[in-house]
Design a protein around this motif. Sequence first.
Motif, PDB file in Angstrom:
ATOM      1  N   THR A   1       0.812  -1.219   0.000  1.00 48.25           N
ATOM      2  CA  THR A   1       0.000   0.000   0.000  1.00 48.25           C
ATOM      3  C   THR A   1       0.847   1.270   0.000  1.00 48.25           C
ATOM      4  OG1 THR A   1      -0.101   0.003   2.418  1.00 48.25           O
ATOM      5  CG2 THR A   1      -1.840  -1.187   1.246  1.00 48.25           C
ATOM      6  N   ILE A   2       2.152   1.142  -0.062  1.00 54.70           N
ATOM      7  CA  ILE A   2       3.041   2.304   0.002  1.00 54.70           C
ATOM      8  C   ILE A   2       3.298   2.871  -1.395  1.00 54.70           C
ATOM      9  CG2 ILE A   2       5.387   3.072   0.553  1.00 54.70           C
ATOM     10  CD1 ILE A   2       3.548   2.668   2.959  1.00 54.70           C
TER      11      ILE A   2
ATOM     12  N   LEU B   1      -1.013  11.221   2.464  1.00 53.44           N
ATOM     13  CA  LEU B   1       0.162  10.840   3.246  1.00 53.44           C
ATOM     14  C   LEU B   1       0.060   9.494   3.958  1.00 53.44           C
ATOM     15  CD1 LEU B   1       1.583  14.149   4.777  1.00 53.44           C
ATOM     16  CD2 LEU B   1       2.264  12.901   2.721  1.00 53.44           C
ATOM     17  N   PRO B   2      -1.135   9.009   4.335  1.00 55.98           N
ATOM     18  CA  PRO B   2      -1.177   7.661   4.907  1.00 55.98           C
ATOM     19  C   PRO B   2      -0.653   6.575   3.974  1.00 55.98           C
ATOM     20  CG  PRO B   2      -3.185   8.836   5.471  1.00 55.98           C
ATOM     21  CD  PRO B   2      -2.451   9.692   4.474  1.00 55.98           C
ATOM     22  N   SER B   3      -0.518   6.890   2.701  1.00 52.94           N
ATOM     23  CA  SER B   3      -0.006   5.911   1.735  1.00 52.94           C
ATOM     24  C   SER B   3       1.492   6.054   1.493  1.00 52.94           C
ATOM     25  CB  SER B   3      -0.749   6.054   0.397  1.00 52.94           C
ATOM     26  OG  SER B   3      -2.122   5.750   0.549  1.00 52.94           O
ATOM     27  N   TYR B   4       2.144   6.899   2.278  1.00 54.92           N
ATOM     28  CA  TYR B   4       3.587   7.101   2.164  1.00 54.92           C
ATOM     29  C   TYR B   4       4.279   6.776   3.479  1.00 54.92           C
ATOM     30  CZ  TYR B   4       2.774   9.714  -2.182  1.00 54.92           C
ATOM     31  OH  TYR B   4       2.405  10.078  -3.461  1.00 54.92           O
TER      32      TYR B   4
ATOM     33  N   LEU C   1      -0.068  16.800   9.531  1.00 58.70           N
ATOM     34  CA  LEU C   1      -0.150  16.966   8.076  1.00 58.70           C
ATOM     35  C   LEU C   1      -0.742  15.742   7.391  1.00 58.70           C
ATOM     36  CD1 LEU C   1       3.274  18.723   7.407  1.00 58.70           C
ATOM     37  CD2 LEU C   1       0.995  19.757   7.239  1.00 58.70           C
ATOM     38  N   GLY C   2      -0.753  14.608   8.084  1.00 56.75           N
ATOM     39  CA  GLY C   2      -1.355  13.402   7.513  1.00 56.75           C
ATOM     40  C   GLY C   2      -0.506  12.158   7.566  1.00 56.75           C
TER      41      GLY C   2
ATOM     42  N   GLN D   1       2.173  -2.935   4.834  1.00 53.27           N
ATOM     43  CA  GLN D   1       0.938  -3.667   4.580  1.00 53.27           C
ATOM     44  C   GLN D   1      -0.238  -3.204   5.432  1.00 53.27           C
ATOM     45  OE1 GLN D   1       0.672  -5.756   2.109  1.00 53.27           O
ATOM     46  NE2 GLN D   1       2.840  -5.762   1.568  1.00 53.27           N
ATOM     47  N   LEU D   2       0.036  -2.395   6.451  1.00 51.88           N
ATOM     48  CA  LEU D   2      -1.050  -1.945   7.320  1.00 51.88           C
ATOM     49  C   LEU D   2      -2.080  -1.133   6.551  1.00 51.88           C
ATOM     50  CD1 LEU D   2       0.767  -0.757  10.588  1.00 51.88           C
ATOM     51  CD2 LEU D   2      -0.549  -2.861  10.248  1.00 51.88           C
ATOM     52  N   GLN D   3      -3.346  -1.419   6.792  1.00 47.01           N
ATOM     53  CA  GLN D   3      -4.416  -0.637   6.204  1.00 47.01           C
ATOM     54  C   GLN D   3      -4.794   0.505   7.138  1.00 47.01           C
ATOM     55  OE1 GLN D   3      -5.668  -1.243   3.110  1.00 47.01           O
ATOM     56  NE2 GLN D   3      -4.173  -2.909   2.907  1.00 47.01           N
ATOM     57  N   ILE D   4      -4.719   1.725   6.626  1.00 46.83           N
ATOM     58  CA  ILE D   4      -5.019   2.904   7.439  1.00 46.83           C
ATOM     59  C   ILE D   4      -6.398   3.438   7.070  1.00 46.83           C
ATOM     60  CG2 ILE D   4      -4.272   5.218   8.073  1.00 46.83           C
ATOM     61  CD1 ILE D   4      -2.380   3.009   8.967  1.00 46.83           C
TER      62      ILE D   4
END
Length: 375
Positions: free
Chosen positions: A40-41, A169-172, A219-220, A372-375
């Motif tokens: 997910t990154i 940003l949760p995907s970075y 910021l996220g 792999q964590l889902q946020i």
Amino acid sequence: MTKEASKLVYLYLSLIFASVSSASASTVKCSFKQHGSGNTIQGMFVFGSSLVDNGNNNFLETESKADYLPYGIDFPNGTTGRFTNGKNVIDLLGDQLKLPFIPPFQDPSTKGSKIVHGVNHASGSTGILDDTGLVLGNATSLSQQVKDFEVVTLAELEAELGCNSSQSLPSYLIVVGVGGNDYMLNYFLRKLYLQISIETFTANLIDSLAQKLQELYILGGRKFVLTSLMPLGYSPVINRPNHIGTPSALNYAAQLYNAHLKTLLDSLKTHLSDFNFVLVDQYNIISNLTYSPPSTTGFKDIHNPCCTVSLSQGGIGISCDRGGKACDDRTAYMYFDGLHPTEAVNVQIATKAYASTQQDEAYPINVSQLAQLQI
């Protein structure tokens, strides 16, 4: 208001902001480009000093530079400003995540579609404290790095992805590697120990770092990777004529900082349930390599720099001589110059950061699990 109370207020405001951001995040989707990594990154945003700098100092007025041979002698694109012979830890983590090379912020061409997989804001010789980077010139402080990220990078990212930072940003990964220079180039070199105890100085460092991490959270940012300090007293520069400090004092400083850093991250996780992190324990990783037999590690020289170290270039005997010689077998040396590890050591750090299940190497989870964590 006490310092502890101020922290709690800051965390409380962070929680309020996070709840508002989460409520709005569901209405818009970011137009991410698929890169086939299977996780997910989408990329990495990097902050810190020379251990993670990939060329920002090339564009700054500073003595702390690595834009010349033998730096980059083994890097695919040649000399780029990385403080090692080949790839640094960021490059190698990117390889694990199947990401392209992350561009340096200070490069004028770092804009538009080039930033969608992240931007590296790190600057060699800088520290957590604003005045640390002034020793060798105009390094970008951690405070300024975060400000540049907020004002410039996130505006560009929003334009590219069509969503705001709380949604993207949760995907970075937010990667932070900093702190060693605050001791070597500030506390010990400037003899601040005559004015302030190491315990008080370290507490101030951690308080300042906490504020920066909370800013990035607001910021996220939700997935953080932080590196502990290496055993500073093992660095080859300590074995040369130096004005920095004794090996035992430097290693104690690193251990003290690392213990406080772990406590800080655990506290942030306790107060902010969606704050997720990996602490990469470089101290233990490098210590284990140092004390393991060469027959198992491949490192035949654990004390000396691979390159001919200059006493003028970069100051205090850390940097390689400009155009100087490097050892023939870079895989046999732990250190490339007076402070920075070789690519071979960076491979060990990045591999353990990404996949180790030992908590004295990657705590409390590893980067692969974090990704792999889902946020």
